[in-house]
Design an enzyme around this catalytic site. Sequence first.
Site, short mmCIF file in Angstrom:
data_model
loop_
_atom_site.label_atom_id
_atom_site.label_comp_id
_atom_site.label_asym_id
_atom_site.label_seq_id
_atom_site.Cartn_x
_atom_site.Cartn_y
_atom_site.Cartn_z
N THR A 195 -24.92 7.45 -0.18
CA THR A 195 -26.21 8.10 -0.11
C THR A 195 -26.61 8.56 -1.50
O THR A 195 -25.78 8.59 -2.41
CB THR A 195 -26.13 9.33 0.81
OG1 THR A 195 -27.39 9.98 0.85
CG2 THR A 195 -25.11 10.33 0.30
N ARG A 223 -25.45 5.36 15.26
CA ARG A 223 -24.65 6.32 14.51
C ARG A 223 -25.50 7.00 13.44
O ARG A 223 -26.26 6.35 12.73
CB ARG A 223 -23.46 5.62 13.85
CG ARG A 223 -22.55 6.55 13.02
CD ARG A 223 -22.91 6.57 11.55
NE ARG A 223 -22.03 7.45 10.77
CZ ARG A 223 -22.20 7.73 9.48
NH1 ARG A 223 -23.23 7.24 8.83
NH2 ARG A 223 -21.34 8.52 8.85
N GLY A 225 -25.02 9.91 10.29
CA GLY A 225 -24.10 10.73 9.52
C GLY A 225 -24.71 12.05 9.13
O GLY A 225 -25.63 12.57 9.77
N ASP A 226 -24.22 12.59 8.02
CA ASP A 226 -24.66 13.92 7.60
C ASP A 226 -25.98 13.92 6.84
O ASP A 226 -26.66 14.95 6.78
CB ASP A 226 -23.59 14.55 6.71
CG ASP A 226 -23.40 13.78 5.41
OD1 ASP A 226 -23.19 12.55 5.49
OD2 ASP A 226 -23.45 14.38 4.33
N THR A 246 -21.95 13.69 -0.16
CA THR A 246 -21.83 12.24 -0.22
C THR A 246 -20.50 11.84 0.40
O THR A 246 -19.56 12.64 0.44
CB THR A 246 -21.90 11.76 -1.69
OG1 THR A 246 -21.87 10.33 -1.72
CG2 THR A 246 -20.76 12.29 -2.53
N GLY A 247 -20.41 10.62 0.93
CA GLY A 247 -19.16 10.17 1.52
C GLY A 247 -19.23 10.06 3.03
O GLY A 247 -20.30 9.83 3.60
N VAL A 248 -18.11 10.22 3.69
CA VAL A 248 -18.02 10.06 5.14
C VAL A 248 -18.64 11.27 5.83
O VAL A 248 -18.09 12.37 5.84
CB VAL A 248 -16.56 9.86 5.58
CG1 VAL A 248 -16.47 9.74 7.10
CG2 VAL A 248 -15.97 8.63 4.92
N GLY A 249 -19.80 11.06 6.43
CA GLY A 249 -20.61 12.15 6.93
C GLY A 249 -20.03 12.92 8.08
O GLY A 249 -20.34 14.11 8.26
#
Length: 340
Positions: A195, A223, A225-226, A246-249
Amino acid sequence: MFNRRKFLKLSAVTASVTALSKYNTVKAADLVAAPNLPIVISTWDFGIQANKEAWKTLSKGGRALDAVEAGVKIPEADMKNHTVGRAGYPDRDGRVTLDACIMDEFGNCGSVAAMEDIAHPITVARLVMEKTPHVMLVGDGASQFAVEQGIKREKLLTPESEKEWKKWLLKAEYSPKMNIENAQHRPGGKYNHDTIGMLAIDAKGNISGACTTSGMAFKLHGRVGDSPIIGAGLYVDNEVGGATSTGVGEEVIRNVGSFLVVELMRQGYSPEDACKEAVNRIIKKKPTTAKEIQVGFLAINKKGEYGAYAIQEGFSFAVCDSKSQDTLIPGKSFYKDEKK
């Protein structure tokens, strides 16, 4: 006990030296406690060009909200960027769905999630904020609203993205990868997800933020995410500062990460220390999971001090102010620090 540093301290990330070398990089001694305002910061190396676009507004005395919207539209439109916007990789059903949110200095916010056929989700998120009594619109409802506001539908699945999706279908295996964002610009780069989160303070000292993404490549349809969730992917409090992730939400959502970072700054933590504490909480709750994923936070306080921290090394963020428009800074990380 936390250390209320007045000066940011940044260490170089060895693995990122090559990627960072074409930009201006800064040493800890070169960072002052309160940079001249206005200022804009954003995640990853594609934040460089995004910041430059935002700076066009900030340098003329414009509002931070206008700056962050204009800034993140650059990666949204980048046909080489497969983690943000119209060129993003699709979900497992071959459908490109986009997420975004925006927040201004008054606490107003807008968001869209799982939206299809609209190239600039950040603009729709702002319209949700300004034209409706709601905060979030999702799926077909978000796309319908965008069209009602005069935005044209368009096919987002590019030939390149479709080719990669069909290649993925041969095995149909999905596993979040860490620190593969920089691989997206290299031939043969791995599938990636990420992101752009952007935070800006204008000449009046007001803070706004924006966050936008195409989400994880080949995710389950639906799906989210954050990134479009206020308090997770982005949060702004004009009295304190702002934060983005940033990354796995999923792990950011579980910890309401960006809100946590801002609240820690309210308690007196520096931006970097607040980001570090948020990362540490993720690791403490799920230490096994944390070894396999990347999550990073970026924050700025009301003074214009900024900082970042991630689980894995390799995260970087871009800074733009009156002194430099193309500064890229390697962020500190838990596992890098643990090796010392």
